[in-house]
Design a protein around this motif. Sequence first.
Motif, PDB file in Angstrom:
ATOM      1  N   ALA A  11       0.819  -1.208   0.000  1.00 30.59           N
ATOM      2  CA  ALA A  11       0.000   0.000   0.000  1.00 30.59           C
ATOM      3  C   ALA A  11       0.850   1.254   0.000  1.00 30.59           C
ATOM      4  CB  ALA A  11      -0.923  -0.004   1.216  1.00 30.59           C
ATOM      5  N   ARG A  12       2.044   1.183   0.555  1.00 31.07           N
ATOM      6  CA  ARG A  12       2.896   2.360   0.671  1.00 31.07           C
ATOM      7  C   ARG A  12       3.864   2.507  -0.498  1.00 31.07           C
ATOM      8  NH1 ARG A  12       4.008   0.135   5.848  1.00 31.07           N
ATOM      9  NH2 ARG A  12       6.160  -0.101   5.218  1.00 31.07           N
ATOM     10  N   ALA A  13       4.036   1.447  -1.272  1.00 29.70           N
ATOM     11  CA  ALA A  13       5.155   1.385  -2.213  1.00 29.70           C
ATOM     12  C   ALA A  13       5.116   2.465  -3.280  1.00 29.70           C
ATOM     13  CB  ALA A  13       5.204   0.001  -2.865  1.00 29.70           C
ATOM     14  N   ASP A  14       3.913   2.879  -3.724  1.00 31.92           N
ATOM     15  CA  ASP A  14       3.810   3.784  -4.865  1.00 31.92           C
ATOM     16  C   ASP A  14       3.617   5.235  -4.461  1.00 31.92           C
ATOM     17  OD1 ASP A  14       1.915   1.230  -6.550  1.00 31.92           O
ATOM     18  OD2 ASP A  14       4.078   1.630  -6.613  1.00 31.92           O
ATOM     19  N   PRO A 216       2.185  10.307  -5.688  1.00 38.40           N
ATOM     20  CA  PRO A 216       2.743   9.130  -6.357  1.00 38.40           C
ATOM     21  C   PRO A 216       4.244   9.292  -6.581  1.00 38.40           C
ATOM     22  CG  PRO A 216       0.708   9.820  -7.405  1.00 38.40           C
ATOM     23  CD  PRO A 216       1.069  10.896  -6.441  1.00 38.40           C
ATOM     24  N   ALA A 217       4.971   8.200  -6.396  1.00 43.00           N
ATOM     25  CA  ALA A 217       6.416   8.233  -6.605  1.00 43.00           C
ATOM     26  C   ALA A 217       6.729   8.726  -8.007  1.00 43.00           C
ATOM     27  CB  ALA A 217       7.000   6.844  -6.384  1.00 43.00           C
ATOM     28  N   GLY A 218       7.644   9.687  -8.106  1.00 43.77           N
ATOM     29  CA  GLY A 218       8.034  10.243  -9.386  1.00 43.77           C
ATOM     30  C   GLY A 218       7.302  11.512  -9.758  1.00 43.77           C
ATOM     31  N   ASP A 219       6.157  11.787  -9.121  1.00 41.10           N
ATOM     32  CA  ASP A 219       5.414  13.017  -9.401  1.00 41.10           C
ATOM     33  C   ASP A 219       6.110  14.217  -8.770  1.00 41.10           C
ATOM     34  OD1 ASP A 219       3.531  11.580 -10.728  1.00 41.10           O
ATOM     35  OD2 ASP A 219       1.811  12.398  -9.630  1.00 41.10           O
TER      36      ASP A 219
END
Length: 492
Positions: A11-14, A216-219
């Motif tokens: 749930a936390r990964a992204d 979100p990761a990368g945003d």
Amino acid sequence: MTTTPDTSVAARADFVPVIGLEVHVQLRTTTKIFCSCSTRFGAAPNSNVCPVCLGLPGALPVLNRKAVDFAVLAAMALECRVNQSSIFARKNYFYPDLPKGYQISQFDKPLAELGWIEIPVASGTKRIGITRLHLEEDAGKSLHEGFAGATETTAIDLNRSGVPLIEIVSEPDIASADEAHEYLTRLKEIILYTGVSDCNMEEGSLRVDANVSVRPAGDKQFGTKVEVKNVNSFRFIRESLAFEIQRQIAVLNSGGTVTQETRLYNPNEGRTYSMRSKEQAHDYRYFPEPDLPPLVVDEHWQSEIRANLPELPEARRRRMIAQYGITDYDARVLTATKTFADQFEAAAGAAKNPKRVANLVQSELLGRLNARNLALEQSPISMKGVALSADLVESGAISGKMLKDLYDLSFSRNQDFPVVYEREKPQQITDESAIDKAIDEVIAANPKQLEQYRAGKKTVIAFFIGQVMKATKGQAKPQLVNERLARKLEPD
């Protein structure tokens, strides 16, 4: 029905947390920022007030120079750029404990900007930026718990109104609850070293509001920000942020949207609750304070303040490691407070082996204090007492066992080590004939263990050492016991 946040790694990964902290620190002045009323905590309600801090018509503010000195000193310690000219502003909002209907603060031209604090992370260190540090006055306090027997009455105490504060606003560089805890720990440590505040959270001298969102990761674009307020310990701040991060991720994973709001943390339940919606940024209608001229802190004044800047924790740790040969861990423990570090250095500087002093503080002094839930200031053994005990062990006058016994006596009698040592005057036995006599008696009384040793079970020597030390009441010199035993246990 309340949904429990999904705390799984999946749930936390992204998602990546983004946290910024606003810290209010009460400055350690004896009088308020714009009047001569006392800042003493615990006074009778509404007893430390005057026309200025009550906001009565015609009363004019006069800036407290000591508050400026303290604010600039804190800014320098936090690596901020101190602006030679800053402007006070009126921050307008209406609340019962704000008697003027506005708070004197600073807005677009703060006292200091662009500082930073370095915190330890798994990969080494991380720099957390400080956006600004500015001066402002505190508001009063609303008491909702019931007053004079009434359960639905809100009482107003204006003793805090006008108490000098600095607000320290971080950049949104903090990426986890643990990083937030580290940042606050370092910030408090630095402020305490400067002496500008006592940082007592129970008395309101240090207060923290946290802004947290996830994206979100990368945003690059920030997510919806939620403010967590009124958390009264660093541990609860870490817990509240950890919960809030997980809550927001669970909302997004379920297809929902995070609401911009202010939330409160309930430590008994380990969760946050909505306090009020914050859909729109509140318009405080800032405008320059007409009763106060620009604050000018010129180069000469800044130089005078910089001369009072103490050696700060990280620099002191590096020096102590090099000077005393202690470990990084020892240095961090010994510099936890300036008082502790000062006491250690005074003792270590006069000791034969500073590293032994550091070891005894860690292994003997702090262990006993922690077991009894005592602070360093409550220790019966002074740092000078630790230094004396280190020198006695170093010179061979007492053994490690004797030292432990003397420390136990110091704590049980609530007396410093030198007093207990002078009264007991234990002497380490270094006479080889006396030690040989004790060894011979122990070997004769334990033929089975002697047979085991001579059959190759060399670890049995620890048994014999223990018995000899017991027979000599811990006073035999351990090195001699080891040497003499090794000789006598071998067959002729």
